[in-house]
Design an enzyme around this catalytic site. Structure first.
Site, PDB file in Angstrom:
ATOM      1  N   VAL A   1       1.699  -4.452 -12.887  1.00 39.57           N
ATOM      2  CA  VAL A   1       1.126  -5.143 -11.728  1.00 39.57           C
ATOM      3  C   VAL A   1      -0.062  -4.400 -11.131  1.00 39.57           C
ATOM      4  CG1 VAL A   1       3.275  -6.342 -11.162  1.00 39.57           C
ATOM      5  CG2 VAL A   1       2.780  -4.107 -10.100  1.00 39.57           C
TER       6      VAL A   1
ATOM      7  N   TYR B   1       7.373   5.070   0.316  1.00 42.04           N
ATOM      8  CA  TYR B   1       8.113   3.822   0.086  1.00 42.04           C
ATOM      9  C   TYR B   1       8.185   2.988   1.368  1.00 42.04           C
ATOM     10  CZ  TYR B   1      11.854   0.771  -1.668  1.00 42.04           C
ATOM     11  OH  TYR B   1      12.606  -0.314  -2.075  1.00 42.04           O
TER      12      TYR B   1
END
Length: 240
Positions: free
Chosen positions: A55, A146
């Site tokens: 991606v 994250y």
């Protein structure tokens, strides 16, 4: 009759784990699912087609989009699920750890959606589902990269809900923020830690991939026809 008969769905990170559960759930309801992942599919389903995709590769994403639309004529559902972790305390986090997580978890979502969102808008309808995290909502020690990436996904969700509904298009954009889910990754965690995670929830247990997949199905289908720009927290009542 399935809830998604005639629909074409793209699920990133669809080879295993949560992506597998979502792909199978959508396929079971009649969708043709393209499970895009850097790895091979770990399962088979007559309605699920694997596609090798990174991606973060802008040119590769463009090729993927062009090939899917050429083959199936449209994309009705996009589930941005691909993601990674590279955990470290902030004082010890390297540039590579920061950049890689943001590149996959945030830029990767942008790479797919900047093509598929306008495509859906031009077609007049569609559903985009972004997989965030409880960590993107509450933050977590040792996961600054994250948390930032998953919080960013929530901002994109609200922005795209506005952008892609312009000019009367029925394009809905929502996010799911899962808690700790029993995927293969958690199966390697010591039992005492899993019990600690479970104790953080009001339901006193960890989630199953199928429980997230059912929420994805809800958001992909007409059952959620008046829901957009929202984040569904599916975490058992977790308190971090």
């Amino acid at each position: 009759m399935g809830k998604l008969d005639g629909k074409v769905a793209v699920v990133t990170g669809g080879a295993k784990g949560l992506g597998e559960a979502i792909s199978v759930q959508l396929a079971n309801e009649g969708a043709k699912v393209i499970a895009a992942d850097m790895g091979d599919l770990t399962y088979t389903h007559e309605n699920v087609e694997g596609y090798k995709l990174n991606v973060t590769d802008v040119a590769g994403v463009q090729t993927f989009f062009d090939e899917v639309v050429a083959k199936y004529g449209k994309i009705d559902i996009l589930v941005n699920n691909a993601g990674i972790t590279k955990d470290a305390m902030t004082r010890k986090m390297t540039d590579d750890q920061w950049d890689l997580v943001l590149d996959v978890n945030l830029k990767g979502v942008f790479n797919l959606t900047r093509l598929i969102g306008p495509h859906m808008q031009a077609n007049g309808s569609g559903s985009i589902i972004n997989i965030s995290s409880v960590v993107g909502v509450f933050g977590n020690i040792g996961q600054a990269n994250y948390a930032a990436s998953k919080a960013g996904v929530l901002g994109l969700t609200m922005t795209w809900a506005k952008e892609f509904a312009m000019k009367g298009a029925n394009v809905r954009v929502n996010a799911i923020a899962p808690g700790y889910i029993m995927t293969e990754i958690l199966k390697t965690v010591p039992e005492e830690l899993l019990q600690k995670f479970a104790a953080l929830t009001m339901l006193n247990r960890l989630g199953q991939p199928e429980e997230i997949a059912k929420v994805a199905l809800f958001l992909a289908s007409d059952d959620s026809s008046y829901i957009t720009g929202q984040t569904l927290n599916v975490n058992g009542g977790m308190r971090l």
